[in-house]
Design an enzyme around this catalytic site. Structure first.
Site, PDB file in Angstrom:
ATOM      1  N   SER A  71      39.305  40.023  44.464  1.00  0.00           N
ATOM      2  CA  SER A  71      40.170  39.135  43.705  1.00  0.00           C
ATOM      3  C   SER A  71      40.275  39.621  42.266  1.00  0.00           C
ATOM      4  O   SER A  71      40.020  40.791  41.970  1.00  0.00           O
ATOM      5  CB  SER A  71      39.636  37.697  43.773  1.00  0.00           C
ATOM      6  N   GLY A  73      38.523  39.086  39.471  1.00  0.00           N
ATOM      7  CA  GLY A  73      37.326  39.566  38.791  1.00  0.00           C
ATOM      8  C   GLY A  73      37.015  41.011  39.121  1.00  0.00           C
ATOM      9  O   GLY A  73      36.682  41.814  38.231  1.00  0.00           O
ATOM     10  N   GLU A  74      37.131  41.370  40.391  1.00  0.00           N
ATOM     11  CA  GLU A  74      36.858  42.736  40.814  1.00  0.00           C
ATOM     12  C   GLU A  74      37.966  43.685  40.347  1.00  0.00           C
ATOM     13  O   GLU A  74      37.695  44.861  40.064  1.00  0.00           O
ATOM     14  CB  GLU A  74      36.710  42.794  42.339  1.00  0.00           C
ATOM     15  N   TYR A  75      39.188  43.182  40.255  1.00  0.00           N
ATOM     16  CA  TYR A  75      40.269  44.001  39.714  1.00  0.00           C
ATOM     17  C   TYR A  75      39.986  44.368  38.258  1.00  0.00           C
ATOM     18  O   TYR A  75      40.222  45.506  37.831  1.00  0.00           O
ATOM     19  CB  TYR A  75      41.601  43.260  39.823  1.00  0.00           C
ATOM     20  N   ALA A  78      37.766  47.171  38.205  1.00  0.00           N
ATOM     21  CA  ALA A  78      38.415  48.421  38.614  1.00  0.00           C
ATOM     22  C   ALA A  78      39.299  49.008  37.522  1.00  0.00           C
ATOM     23  O   ALA A  78      39.488  50.235  37.457  1.00  0.00           O
ATOM     24  CB  ALA A  78      39.255  48.184  39.873  1.00  0.00           C
TER      25      ALA A  78
END
Length: 428
Positions: A71, A73-75, A78
């Site tokens: 989602s 947060g992980e984007y 990245a």
């Protein structure tokens, strides 16, 4: 029992069970088609996924670096790696896949620098994985933190696509490290390299025979530093705070507001900016009724209303609001999970947050406490005491210096990751 696992091939029986569960989920989820629920959005958003992907790939012939994130947060984790890849390997195009509708909706509605295509990841069945990867044909694949889908990863491995896991942070209670976790360890073994946030993750991986690891830290430090150096400007908010000390409450839940509202009602020396976790007008109005001081919503700020409390009733502002803060309170610890405390720390200010239910899921919280820039509280009294302690100029300045030191000491993760990836590509 352990000797039995060394004789029986764990991988064989678990794979059909996993595949059955993903097929069952896919079938049952279709019941929610057309509804406004999160599950309904998850299904509807994937409509014609393969057609859209094929259309993109038909017109985009450059080699692809594929990043998968759960989602938003992980984007954000990245993004520094994507930017560094584009800087060092400009010949690559970047495709980002999301699992969550909330992350996909937020990101796909805005132009994203360095990203050539955004898509959902199809439900993780063997057929979907083969179709997705067969169309996309990525030259490199990156998974972020924890959202590891077996069929997509195992299929990519069979296709000899180099796989990398970045910002990995693992715990001993996860299934990968259980005696019956052989199938799931196969997922981790498929990665050419795993870049970890901490030493504990490397120790866990080495304990199950996985040695291709490097400690590179949390890429979020790179991201939050970038944001803090170029925050969005909000002249109307600068005018609202008018030079007063500001407490910014980020990602506020009901439990957080129960703790903070008594302080707001008794401390007029501060002005307050509150960004709710969910933009719910009814919840905001309920909180406004409990505040004895004048409050307004951000959507009303242009009406020249004077107030002491500002509720943010839109999304996309929070990471830049900390530029106005003297202190930040970050919500979520009492409920679903602590929001990003690194964002305010990047501005060199102390952060306060609730006592965590699962400390190991948010290692940055404990790190910030040990460094002296993070403070956890359980009650209204504890919150008032911490705020009082931070009124001491010496205590406050020490906390600010600790925040700056913590962030600056953890920069450079993205550059380390891409350099390692480039080195490995040259060797292969």
């Amino acid at each position: 029992m352990e000797s039995l696992w060394t004789v029986l091939p764990i991988f064989a029986p678990m794979k059909p069970i996993y595949d059955f569960s993903t097929h069952l989920f896919s079938t049952l989820a279709k019941i929610a088609t057309g509804t406004n629920s999160k599950l309904g959005k998850l299904v509807d958003g994937r409509e014609n996924l393969f057609g859209k992907l094929a259309e993109f790939r038909k017109n985009f012939t450059a080699p692809i670096a594929w990043f998968h994130v759960a989602s938003l947060g992980e984007y954000e984790q990245a993004r520094p790696v994507i930017a560094e890849l584009k800087r060092k390997m400009p010949e690559y195009g970047v495709v980002v896949s999301f699992f969550s509708p909330s992350g996909f909706d937020h990101v796909s509605n805005k132009s994203q620098s360095d990203v050539d295509f955004i898509t959902y990841l199809p439900i993780d069945t063997p057929r979907n994985a083969k179709m997705f990867l067969g169309i996309l044909q990525p030259a490199l694949a990156f998974f972020v933190k924890y959202d590891l889908w077996a069929n997509h990863i195992l299929t990519a491995k069979k296709m000899k696509i180099p796989l990398f896991l970045i910002s990995a942070s693992m715990r001993a209670d996860q299934i990968y490290f259980k005696v019956y976790g052989g199938f799931f360890r196969k997922i981790l073994e498929s990665f050419a390299h795993i870049f970890t946030q901490n030493r504990e993750t490397i120790d866990l991986l080495e304990g199950v025979g996985i040695g291709c690891t490097t400690l590179t830290g949390d890429t979020r430090y790179d991201r939050v530093k970038q944001i803090s150096q170029h925050p969005k400007s909000f002249p109307e908010i600068k005018s609202f705070v008018a030079g007063k000390p500001v407490l910014v409450v980020g990602s506020a839940w009901e439990e957080d507001m129960d703790l903070i509202l008594p302080f707001i009602n008794t401390h007029s020396e501060y002005c307050y900016i509150v960004a709710p976790h969910d933009i719910n007008v009814q919840a905001i109005e309920k909180w406004q009724k409990r505040i004895v001081r004048k409050s307004i919503k951000y959507s009303e700020i242009g009406k020249n209303q004077s107030a002491d409390v500002l509720f943010i009733d839109n999304i996309g502002m929070l990471s830049s609001l900390y530029q106005y803060a003297r202190i930040a309170y970050i919500g979520g610890a009492f409920g679903k999970g602590l929001h990003n405390i690194l964002e305010p720390l990047a501005y060199g200010i102390p952060v306060v947050f609730g006592n965590l239910q699962k400390v190991t899921k948010f290692p940055e919280a404990e790190i910030s406490k040990n460094q002296g820039c993070g403070f956890s509280v359980s009650t209204e009294k504890e919150f008032e005491e911490i705020m009082g302690e931070l009124e001491d100029p010496e205590v406050y300045q020490k906390a600010c210096s600790s925040a700056e030191k913590l962030v600056s000491g953890n920069l450079g993760s993205a550059a380390k990751i891409i350099q390692s990836v480039m080195d490995q590509i040259k060797k292969s």
